[in-house]
Design a protein around this motif. Structure first.
Motif, PDB file in Angstrom:
ATOM      1  N   PRO A 359     118.800 -47.132  66.067  1.00 29.36           N
ATOM      2  CA  PRO A 359     117.824 -46.149  66.570  1.00 29.36           C
ATOM      3  C   PRO A 359     118.459 -44.766  66.642  1.00 29.36           C
ATOM      4  N   ALA A 360     117.695 -43.762  66.253  1.00 28.55           N
ATOM      5  CA  ALA A 360     118.182 -42.380  66.284  1.00 28.55           C
ATOM      6  C   ALA A 360     117.777 -41.722  67.596  1.00 28.55           C
ATOM      7  N   THR A 361     118.754 -41.088  68.251  1.00 30.04           N
ATOM      8  CA  THR A 361     118.475 -40.358  69.491  1.00 30.04           C
ATOM      9  C   THR A 361     118.930 -38.904  69.398  1.00 30.04           C
ATOM     10  N   ARG A 362     119.423 -38.494  68.238  1.00 35.46           N
ATOM     11  CA  ARG A 362     119.933 -37.136  68.059  1.00 35.46           C
ATOM     12  C   ARG A 362     119.273 -36.453  66.870  1.00 35.46           C
ATOM     13  N   THR A 363     119.134 -35.140  66.973  1.00 36.49           N
ATOM     14  CA  THR A 363     118.596 -34.323  65.889  1.00 36.49           C
ATOM     15  C   THR A 363     119.751 -33.663  65.154  1.00 36.49           C
ATOM     16  N   MET A 364     119.748 -33.751  63.838  1.00 36.34           N
ATOM     17  CA  MET A 364     120.800 -33.123  63.034  1.00 36.34           C
ATOM     18  C   MET A 364     120.169 -32.083  62.116  1.00 36.34           C
ATOM     19  N   ARG A 365     120.843 -30.947  61.982  1.00 36.41           N
ATOM     20  CA  ARG A 365     120.321 -29.873  61.132  1.00 36.41           C
ATOM     21  C   ARG A 365     121.259 -29.626  59.960  1.00 36.41           C
ATOM     22  N   LEU A 366     120.669 -29.500  58.785  1.00 37.70           N
ATOM     23  CA  LEU A 366     121.412 -29.160  57.573  1.00 37.70           C
ATOM     24  C   LEU A 366     120.991 -27.767  57.132  1.00 37.70           C
ATOM     25  N   THR A 367     121.967 -26.966  56.720  1.00 41.22           N
ATOM     26  CA  THR A 367     121.699 -25.587  56.298  1.00 41.22           C
ATOM     27  C   THR A 367     122.046 -25.428  54.826  1.00 41.22           C
ATOM     28  N   TYR A 368     121.172 -24.758  54.090  1.00 43.31           N
ATOM     29  CA  TYR A 368     121.375 -24.589  52.648  1.00 43.31           C
ATOM     30  C   TYR A 368     122.518 -23.618  52.388  1.00 43.31           C
ATOM     31  N   ASP A 369     123.463 -24.030  51.546  1.00 40.68           N
ATOM     32  CA  ASP A 369     124.615 -23.210  51.173  1.00 40.68           C
ATOM     33  C   ASP A 369     124.388 -22.689  49.760  1.00 40.68           C
TER      34      ASP A 369
END
Length: 425
Positions: A359-369
């Motif tokens: 189960p996922a309980t965290r938000t992860m952000r990816l940024t375009y390089d």
């Protein structure tokens, strides 16, 4: 092994200690899983003789700081596997804490969060506020925000909180609850923060889950708490029975309140100021301002909380939904709302890591390089609010992760905030 942080909350006398004991009693009987029990010294000293005997018989460690707790937890034993190789194995797989609210040392939050990131199961029990004070214990809002799940013993059915990571169906759950009440002839109003309009243009006036969700509830986009107050003032229809608020984490305006607060809250806040390591003071809902050699303690109260308190007091049912933590795993400003009497629903998604079923309980952000023409994990010091979705070819992509696979880049001195290394296990 996937770790977990659970918080049990309730008023004094609501059965916190007995509920916590129900969690570790089966482990005492089987004696198969190594665990440790902590109780805050103040909680122990205030307990009756029967409860003290239970603590003593359970070999509970009486502590009053994160350093004391860590010295017990960070204990390893040497084991040999079938191949004869020697390895260090953590002595304790599960950790139980009673009287968590009495800790003034905010690094306790980082310690328990770190333990969960290292695969340990942590269960902490505590009160929300001193009786009828309205002022939360300093450690509680951030601890509840960072928790994977919450057990509430003292509930107020007039306030429901739906929270969790992105893509955990928070908005969908809110819309369904509002539609259900509307079908029962409740007069329901709904609001959503206007910032969410930038994500999905077609969702502009609806609370929904994903963009193709056929079920929704019409909502009024607003940018400030004052806009909600004005709308309610000018509402000339029949009495409002229920109000829903979506994306509550975007309502970040606060007001500093200096009111008569309980002495124990004042002392706990001042304890934070005197700690050698003040890196975690940002987790406190209080601020200390020194004037003329005297310390004045202010409560950083979200304006949205003041409005909700007023509505609940007037008998209006309020249901809110929003993120508990940001892409860094840090609490949003509305976290003090967790310390109002309410029902709290921690929603989870499924971890987006390939092959992971946790189960996922965290938000992860990816940024375009633009250099590598690819997405990379965001850095800790980036701007906190960046509008994005899970759709590619945008500057920012968000995804849901379990504790094991959630990660961000910690440049320079910000490594201190990395829960995977701040307390080595």
């Amino acid at each position: 092994m996937l770790g977990n942080l659970e918080v049990i909350i309730g008023e004094k006398g609501s059965g916190l200690t007995s509920t916590l004991r129900e969690k570790y009693s089966p482990l005492q009987e089987t004696n198969k899983i190594p665990f440790i029990i902590f109780v805050h010294k103040k909680t122990f000293d205030e307990a009756n003789e029967k409860t003290k005997k239970i603590y003593t018989d359970s070999n509970a460690q009486v502590v009053s700081s994160a350093a004391e707790m860590y010295s017990h937890i960070n204990f390893y034993k040497i084991e040999k596997n079938k191949d004869g190789r020697v390895s260090k194995v953590s002595q304790y797989q599960q950790i139980f804490i009673d009287g968590i609210h009495n800790f003034g040392d905010l690094s306790v939050i980082a310690l328990l969060d770190s333990a969960a990131y290292h695969g340990k199961k942590v269960v902490a029990a505590g009160n929300l506020t001193p009786k009828d004070s309205g002022f939360p214990y300093p450690i509680m809002p951030a601890l509840i925000a960072k928790a994977d799940n919450v057990t509430v013993l003292s509930k107020n059915e007039n306030l429901e909180i739906i929270t969790g990571c992105m893509f955990s169906s928070k908005s969908q759950k809110l819309a369904r609850k509002l539609n259900d009440l509307k079908s029962k002839n409740y007069n329901v109003l709904a609001f959503k923060h206007a910032l969410d309009v930038e994500r999905f243009k077609e969702k502009e006036t609806f609370i929904r889950g994903q963009s193709n969700d056929p079920y929704g509830f019409e909502a009024h986009p607003v940018s400030k708490v004052e806009e909600i107050e004005e709308f309610i003032r000018n509402y000339n229809k029949k009495k409002i029975d229920c109000i829903g608020i979506d994306e509550i984490n975007f309502f970040q305006e606060k007001e500093l309140l200096r009111a008569d607060m309980p002495e124990e809250i004042y002392n706990l806040v001042c304890c934070q100021k005197s700690q050698k390591n003040q890196n975690f003071n940002y987790l406190s809902p209080y601020e200390i301002i020194e004037r003329d050699g005297k310390k004045e303690v202010y409560f950083k109260k979200p304006k949205i909380q003041s409005l909700i308190e007023k509505l609940v007091k007037e008998g209006v049912k309020v249901i809110v939904s929003g993120l508990d933590t940001d892409y860094r795993g840090e609490p949003w400003e509305w976290f003090t709302l967790f310390c109002m009497e309410s029902t709290i629903n921690k929603s989870t998604a499924q971890c987006s890591e390939e092959g992971c079923l946790n189960p996922a309980t965290r938000t992860m952000r990816l940024t375009y390089d633009s250099n590598s023409k690819n997405y990379k994990k965001s850095e800790y010091n980036e701007e906190r609010v960046q509008v994005g979705t899970n759709i590619e070819f945008q500057q920012h992509i968000y995804t849901s992760k379990c504790r094991e696979h959630h990660c961000i880049e910690y440049p320079g001195d910000s490594y201190i905030f990395n829960p995977k290394i701040v307390y080595p296990f």
